[in-house]
Design a protein around this motif. Structure first.
Motif, PDB file in Angstrom:
ATOM      1  N   GLY A   1       0.846  -1.196   0.000  1.00 26.30           N
ATOM      2  CA  GLY A   1       0.000   0.000   0.000  1.00 26.30           C
ATOM      3  C   GLY A   1       0.874   1.236   0.000  1.00 26.30           C
ATOM      4  O   GLY A   1       1.243   1.739   1.057  1.00 26.30           O
ATOM      5  N   LEU A   2       1.232   1.715  -1.200  1.00 24.43           N
ATOM      6  CA  LEU A   2       2.130   2.868  -1.304  1.00 24.43           C
ATOM      7  C   LEU A   2       1.406   4.158  -0.935  1.00 24.43           C
ATOM      8  O   LEU A   2       0.462   4.561  -1.598  1.00 24.43           O
ATOM      9  CB  LEU A   2       2.691   2.994  -2.722  1.00 24.43           C
ATOM     10  CG  LEU A   2       3.420   4.310  -3.034  1.00 24.43           C
ATOM     11  CD1 LEU A   2       4.620   4.504  -2.115  1.00 24.43           C
ATOM     12  CD2 LEU A   2       3.834   4.361  -4.492  1.00 24.43           C
ATOM     13  N   GLU A   3       1.888   4.809   0.110  1.00 23.15           N
ATOM     14  CA  GLU A   3       1.362   6.116   0.506  1.00 23.15           C
ATOM     15  C   GLU A   3       2.181   7.212  -0.174  1.00 23.15           C
ATOM     16  O   GLU A   3       3.403   7.263  -0.056  1.00 23.15           O
ATOM     17  CB  GLU A   3       1.444   6.283   2.028  1.00 23.15           C
ATOM     18  CG  GLU A   3       1.142   7.681   2.484  1.00 23.15           C
ATOM     19  CD  GLU A   3       0.041   7.744   3.533  1.00 23.15           C
ATOM     20  OE1 GLU A   3      -0.091   8.771   4.193  1.00 23.15           O
ATOM     21  OE2 GLU A   3      -0.686   6.750   3.689  1.00 23.15           O
ATOM     22  N   LEU A   4       1.479   8.077  -0.911  1.00 23.09           N
ATOM     23  CA  LEU A   4       2.110   9.253  -1.494  1.00 23.09           C
ATOM     24  C   LEU A   4       2.081  10.379  -0.470  1.00 23.09           C
ATOM     25  O   LEU A   4       1.281  10.342   0.471  1.00 23.09           O
ATOM     26  CB  LEU A   4       1.376   9.680  -2.760  1.00 23.09           C
ATOM     27  CG  LEU A   4       1.570   8.852  -4.037  1.00 23.09           C
ATOM     28  CD1 LEU A   4       3.031   8.853  -4.449  1.00 23.09           C
ATOM     29  CD2 LEU A   4       1.045   7.437  -3.906  1.00 23.09           C
ATOM     30  N   SER A   5       2.925  11.374  -0.673  1.00 23.51           N
ATOM     31  CA  SER A   5       2.978  12.495   0.267  1.00 23.51           C
ATOM     32  C   SER A   5       2.975  13.833  -0.444  1.00 23.51           C
ATOM     33  O   SER A   5       3.522  13.967  -1.551  1.00 23.51           O
ATOM     34  CB  SER A   5       4.234  12.417   1.140  1.00 23.51           C
ATOM     35  OG  SER A   5       4.130  11.400   2.108  1.00 23.51           O
ATOM     36  N   PHE A   6       2.361  14.810   0.202  1.00 20.67           N
ATOM     37  CA  PHE A   6       2.562  16.212  -0.135  1.00 20.67           C
ATOM     38  C   PHE A   6       3.633  16.727   0.822  1.00 20.67           C
ATOM     39  O   PHE A   6       3.465  16.655   2.042  1.00 20.67           O
ATOM     40  CB  PHE A   6       1.272  17.024   0.037  1.00 20.67           C
ATOM     41  CG  PHE A   6       0.202  16.684  -0.961  1.00 20.67           C
ATOM     42  CD1 PHE A   6       0.327  17.056  -2.297  1.00 20.67           C
ATOM     43  CD2 PHE A   6      -0.936  15.991  -0.568  1.00 20.67           C
ATOM     44  CE1 PHE A   6      -0.656  16.739  -3.222  1.00 20.67           C
ATOM     45  CE2 PHE A   6      -1.922  15.675  -1.482  1.00 20.67           C
ATOM     46  CZ  PHE A   6      -1.788  16.049  -2.821  1.00 20.67           C
ATOM     47  N   TYR A   7       4.735  17.199   0.271  1.00 19.31           N
ATOM     48  CA  TYR A   7       5.808  17.785   1.062  1.00 19.31           C
ATOM     49  C   TYR A   7       5.728  19.304   0.925  1.00 19.31           C
ATOM     50  O   TYR A   7       5.772  19.834  -0.194  1.00 19.31           O
ATOM     51  CB  TYR A   7       7.172  17.321   0.559  1.00 19.31           C
ATOM     52  CG  TYR A   7       7.543  15.893   0.859  1.00 19.31           C
ATOM     53  CD1 TYR A   7       6.983  15.210   1.933  1.00 19.31           C
ATOM     54  CD2 TYR A   7       8.473  15.225   0.070  1.00 19.31           C
ATOM     55  CE1 TYR A   7       7.339  13.898   2.206  1.00 19.31           C
ATOM     56  CE2 TYR A   7       8.848  13.917   0.350  1.00 19.31           C
ATOM     57  CZ  TYR A   7       8.276  13.252   1.412  1.00 19.31           C
ATOM     58  OH  TYR A   7       8.637  11.964   1.687  1.00 19.31           O
ATOM     59  N   ILE A   8       5.642  20.010   2.036  1.00 20.23           N
ATOM     60  CA  ILE A   8       5.529  21.467   2.020  1.00 20.23           C
ATOM     61  C   ILE A   8       6.726  22.084   2.735  1.00 20.23           C
ATOM     62  O   ILE A   8       7.127  21.623   3.816  1.00 20.23           O
ATOM     63  CB  ILE A   8       4.222  21.924   2.700  1.00 20.23           C
ATOM     64  CG1 ILE A   8       3.011  21.311   1.986  1.00 20.23           C
ATOM     65  CG2 ILE A   8       4.107  23.445   2.698  1.00 20.23           C
ATOM     66  CD1 ILE A   8       1.673  21.655   2.623  1.00 20.23           C
ATOM     67  N   ASN A   9       7.294  23.102   2.132  1.00 18.55           N
ATOM     68  CA  ASN A   9       8.380  23.842   2.756  1.00 18.55           C
ATOM     69  C   ASN A   9       7.904  24.408   4.091  1.00 18.55           C
ATOM     70  O   ASN A   9       6.845  25.050   4.161  1.00 18.55           O
ATOM     71  CB  ASN A   9       8.824  24.977   1.823  1.00 18.55           C
ATOM     72  CG  ASN A   9       9.875  25.867   2.427  1.00 18.55           C
ATOM     73  OD1 ASN A   9       9.553  26.808   3.145  1.00 18.55           O
ATOM     74  ND2 ASN A   9      11.133  25.579   2.144  1.00 18.55           N
ATOM     75  N   THR A  10       8.636  24.151   5.144  1.00 17.08           N
ATOM     76  CA  THR A  10       8.202  24.521   6.493  1.00 17.08           C
ATOM     77  C   THR A  10       7.928  26.017   6.630  1.00 17.08           C
ATOM     78  O   THR A  10       6.910  26.427   7.198  1.00 17.08           O
ATOM     79  CB  THR A  10       9.265  24.100   7.533  1.00 17.08           C
ATOM     80  OG1 THR A  10       9.472  22.692   7.436  1.00 17.08           O
ATOM     81  CG2 THR A  10       8.807  24.434   8.939  1.00 17.08           C
TER      82      THR A  10
END
Length: 359
Positions: free
Chosen positions: A240-249
């Motif tokens: 179950g591959l979880e994708l991510s949204f990565y946001i600049n802190t």
């Protein structure tokens, strides 16, 4: 006149003229850029970023706009973490395990061989310690993460020749996503980490012997059945591959409370939407592929057993050498153990019965 009566009677134009605007209109207009790791041709996995962007716009009354850019448009598909970390873009949508070369711990945020299935992964992230632990790790990279979709369990890849025994894995040039290549290597294979948009050409030319992507719907779009006839299952490296949204802190911290809530709501919406699309579309695509003479085959048990053994050995080694990995994996492994006990008596038994029933 009371304020509420004034607002009802004046209409929107009167309200705005009087400076009594709805909360969303009081927010500043913001424009972000999102770098995806995926090609536009894949309306499921690339499309999740578009679903997210559209929902952010809708929830903000058009005030918060995020433009979505395919892999290679603003930066290489595997360059998006660097892009977010240094602020070149505010946000990325990607598969965490692509970045295991920076630290193997990235992979746990996506999928590891013989890991959690999609429901279990969502449970670990949202109700377990998953999001907390991964965000603590990502903070080292100037990133805050949000769930960005799940593919569900994947297929096991397209092969130009059959793999009947473990010996057939020796020397096999196999395009496989990120971290799982470490296990393929331990089985004697030669892992290749190639972006989705470049796999077909590599398989067609014989530069690689086998390739995995996700499952029937995407694989059919990418045309893999035209250049490799053998289609294996299951994708033991991606339950179950979880994708991510990565946001600049810094970019995230600069948002108002309302816009932060919109990000959270839109990511949750996109997360559910992605898996719904895959679950609905994969069965139809699989039927079509089989009708086109694709040879559907299970991995031999000897290969699965060897892969499982090597995976567990790898995790033990990483726990001894990488403190980041040990911290996150210890929690992940305990959660996986309890989840499998529960699923053994419920989901798995129900699924086995239904899949054997004549419907």
């Amino acid at each position: 006149m009371e304020r509420r009566s004034f607002i009802r009677g004046a209409g929107l134009a009167g309200v705005l003229a009087a400076g009594v605007a709805p909360a969303v209109h009081a927010q500043a207009t913001i424009r972000w850029r999102l770098a995806s790791s995926f090609p536009k041709s894949l309306d499921t996995i690339y499309g999740a970023a578009e679903v997210f962007s559209k929902k952010v716009s809708e929830l903000s009354g058009g005030k918060f706009q995020i433009s979505v850019h395919a892999g290679g448009e603003l930066m290489p598909p595997f360059g998006v973490v660097d892009g977010v970390q240094n602020g070149t873009v505010e946000i990325a949508h990607t598969a965490p395990y692509y970045f295991f070369g920076k630290d193997e711990t990235f992979a746990i945020g996506g999928a590891i061989p013989f890991g959690l299935n999609s429901r279990q992964m969502t449970a670990w992230m949202l109700e377990g310690n998953g999001t907390k632990l991964m965000r603590e790790f990502y903070a080292q990279y100037n990133i805050i993460s949000f769930s960005g979709g799940n593919t569900g369990a994947q297929m096991g890849g397209w092969f130009r020749k059959e793999v009947k025994t473990l010996a057939d894995m020796k020397g096999l040039k196999f395009r496989i996503g990120g971290f799982a290549g470490k296990v393929v290597e331990r089985l004697g294979g030669v892992p290749q980490n190639i972006p989705g948009g470049e796999i077909y050409q590599s398989l067609e030319k014989g530069t690689i012997d086998a390739a995995e992507w996700i499952g029937p719907y995407d694989d059919q779009k990418l045309g893999f059945n035209k250049v490799a006839p053998f289609y294996y299952y299951p994708g033991w490296w991606e339950g179950g591959l979880e994708l991510s949204f990565y946001i600049n802190t810094k970019a995230y911290q600069g948002l108002s409370a309302e816009y932060k809530a919109i990000i959270e709501a839109a990511s949750a919406y996109a997360h559910v939407d992605m898996q719904a699309k895959y679950d609905a579309r994969n069965p139809v695509a699989l039927k079509q592929l089989v009708a086109q003479k694709t040879k559907l085959l299970p991995y031999p048990k000897a290969i699965l057993d060897a892969a499982f053994k090597e995976s567990m050995a790898l995790y033990s080694e990483l726990s001894a050498s990488n403190p980041n990995w040990k911290k996150v994996y210890t929690d992940y492994a305990a959660f996986r153990r309890d989840q499998n006990l529960w699923f053994r008596f419920t989901e798995a038994q129900f699924d086995r019965y239904m899949q054997a029933a004549k419907l």
